[in-house]
Scaffold this motif. Structure first.
Motif, PDB file in Angstrom:
ATOM      1  N   UNK A   1     -46.053  35.926  41.531  1.00 35.83           N
ATOM      2  CA  UNK A   1     -47.021  36.459  42.501  1.00 35.83           C
ATOM      3  C   UNK A   1     -47.681  35.348  43.316  1.00 35.83           C
ATOM      4  N   UNK A   2     -48.004  34.259  42.687  1.00 39.49           N
ATOM      5  CA  UNK A   2     -48.700  33.174  43.382  1.00 39.49           C
ATOM      6  C   UNK A   2     -47.798  32.458  44.388  1.00 39.49           C
ATOM      7  N   UNK A   3     -46.495  32.707  44.322  1.00 39.83           N
ATOM      8  CA  UNK A   3     -45.556  32.078  45.256  1.00 39.83           C
ATOM      9  C   UNK A   3     -45.385  32.888  46.533  1.00 39.83           C
ATOM     10  N   UNK A   4     -45.972  34.089  46.572  1.00 41.35           N
ATOM     11  CA  UNK A   4     -45.808  34.975  47.723  1.00 41.35           C
ATOM     12  C   UNK A   4     -47.028  34.946  48.632  1.00 41.35           C
ATOM     13  N   UNK A   5     -46.808  35.356  49.875  1.00 39.29           N
ATOM     14  CA  UNK A   5     -47.894  35.538  50.834  1.00 39.29           C
ATOM     15  C   UNK A   5     -48.666  36.816  50.501  1.00 39.29           C
ATOM     16  N   UNK A   6     -49.990  36.772  50.725  1.00 37.28           N
ATOM     17  CA  UNK A   6     -50.841  37.927  50.444  1.00 37.28           C
ATOM     18  C   UNK A   6     -51.698  38.259  51.661  1.00 37.28           C
ATOM     19  N   UNK A   7     -51.970  39.531  51.811  1.00 38.59           N
ATOM     20  CA  UNK A   7     -53.011  39.977  52.743  1.00 38.59           C
ATOM     21  C   UNK A   7     -54.295  40.013  51.928  1.00 38.59           C
ATOM     22  N   UNK A   8     -55.169  39.047  52.169  1.00 35.44           N
ATOM     23  CA  UNK A   8     -56.374  38.885  51.364  1.00 35.44           C
ATOM     24  C   UNK A   8     -57.493  39.779  51.890  1.00 35.44           C
TER      25      UNK A   8
END
Length: 313
Positions: A187-194
């Motif tokens: 999960x931490x390797x992916x882009x997120x909409x924060x």
């Protein structure tokens, strides 16, 4: 200017200050901007001092205006309280209800419910404030707030409207480009909409236990509708309420990420000052909202036991 006209002008002056402008006050009171301006000028003439410093687009209070506002605000609040006390004596829902909630929740769920409520109870008028800020209910004279989680304020009561799962979702376009995370560590390797209301460290419970995962992304929003739009646009993974996206997941437009893992549930509460539920109109609306949200409430669908008690104190 008669004494009655002066009191009315004082209430108008308080509303102008509260709303931050003549136009906003005029909309709230159902008057023209010219009528509002005329009332303030008459009040200043009667008092013999300016209350406001006016410019093209804004105003500020003079020293006299700031002192005078406190009295005007007190009169306005007392008049509103008196009206509410009388309305509480009636058995049928009638009168004005003021309600605040977030823009996303209001647009998606609350406003449609209020529309149907007024079809059933046309004697009730609705004053809706859509804002992502936490509003001071008592200071603003608002009857009900709809928020995620109960507010930590001893002066306020609350009860749960509904409970839903939070999930991690991705758009089909994002998955086709970047793939799906296969484990929590991915999960931490992916882009997120924060989203400002969701912490950067997610608490995720999977088969091998509960762990905290820190995530980040190039898009950050403070509005849930904007979060959903960026999610749909393929800008990253996002944590969203399941009930908001269930149809898109069923259609395949959005994909649930790590479906066997669980985030803390989202609980939506009605929050209100103590005593307002003695009013038939407020009690009727609270009951109506909870009935209307029954289908999306996992606490009433056999998965989680929820508290349905409404505090009438």
């Amino acid at each position: 200017m008669s004494a009655l006209d002066e009191v009315r002008a004082m209430m108008i002056f308080a509303r102008v200050v509260d709303e931050g402008g003549f136009s906003a006050a005029a909309r709230k009171m159902g008057l023209s901007r010219a009528a509002i301006s005329h009332q303030i000028r008459q009040l200043e003439t009667r008092l013999g001092v300016p209350l406001l410093r006016r410019s093209t687009r804004s105003f500020s209070l003079t020293d006299a205006g700031a002192r005078y506002y406190d009295s005007c605000r007190t009169i306005s609040l007392e008049a509103e309280a008196a009206r509410k006390r009388v309305e509480e004596l009636r058995d049928d829902p009638v009168g004005k209800i003021s309600l605040t909630c977030s823009v996303h929740l209001g647009t998606l769920r609350i406003v449609p419910i209020l529309d149907r409520f007024r079809q059933t109870y046309p004697g009730v008028s609705i004053d809706v404030h859509l804002s992502d800020e936490v509003v001071d209910l008592i200071g603003r004279g608002i009857d009900i707030a709809v928020r995620s989680g109960p507010l930590k304020n001893s002066e306020l009561k609350n009860f749960k409207l509904y409970q839903t799962h939070r999930i991690i979702a991705a758009s089909e376009s994002y998955v086709s480009t970047f793939g799906l995370p296969e484990s929590r560590d991915d999960l931490s390797e992916h882009e997120w909409v924060m989203y400002s209301r969701v912490p950067e460290t997610l608490t995720l419970q999977c088969a091998d236990g509960t762990r905290n995962i820190r995530v980040s992304g190039s898009v950050r929003v403070d509005n849930a509708t904007a979060r959903l739009q960026f999610l749909r646009g393929g800008h990253g993974l996002a944590v969203v309420p399941l009930c908001d996206v269930q149809q898109e997941i069923d259609n395949g437009d959005l994909i649930r990420v790590l479906p066997d893992c669980k985030l803390p549930d989202l609980e939506i509460y009605a929050v209100y000052p103590g005593g307002v539920t003695r009013s038939a109109k407020v009690q009727s609306l609270l009951d109506y909202m909870r009935r209307e949200m029954r289908e999306i409430d996992i606490s009433r669908n056999g998965q989680v036991q929820g508290d349905s008690h409404i505090d009438h104190s």
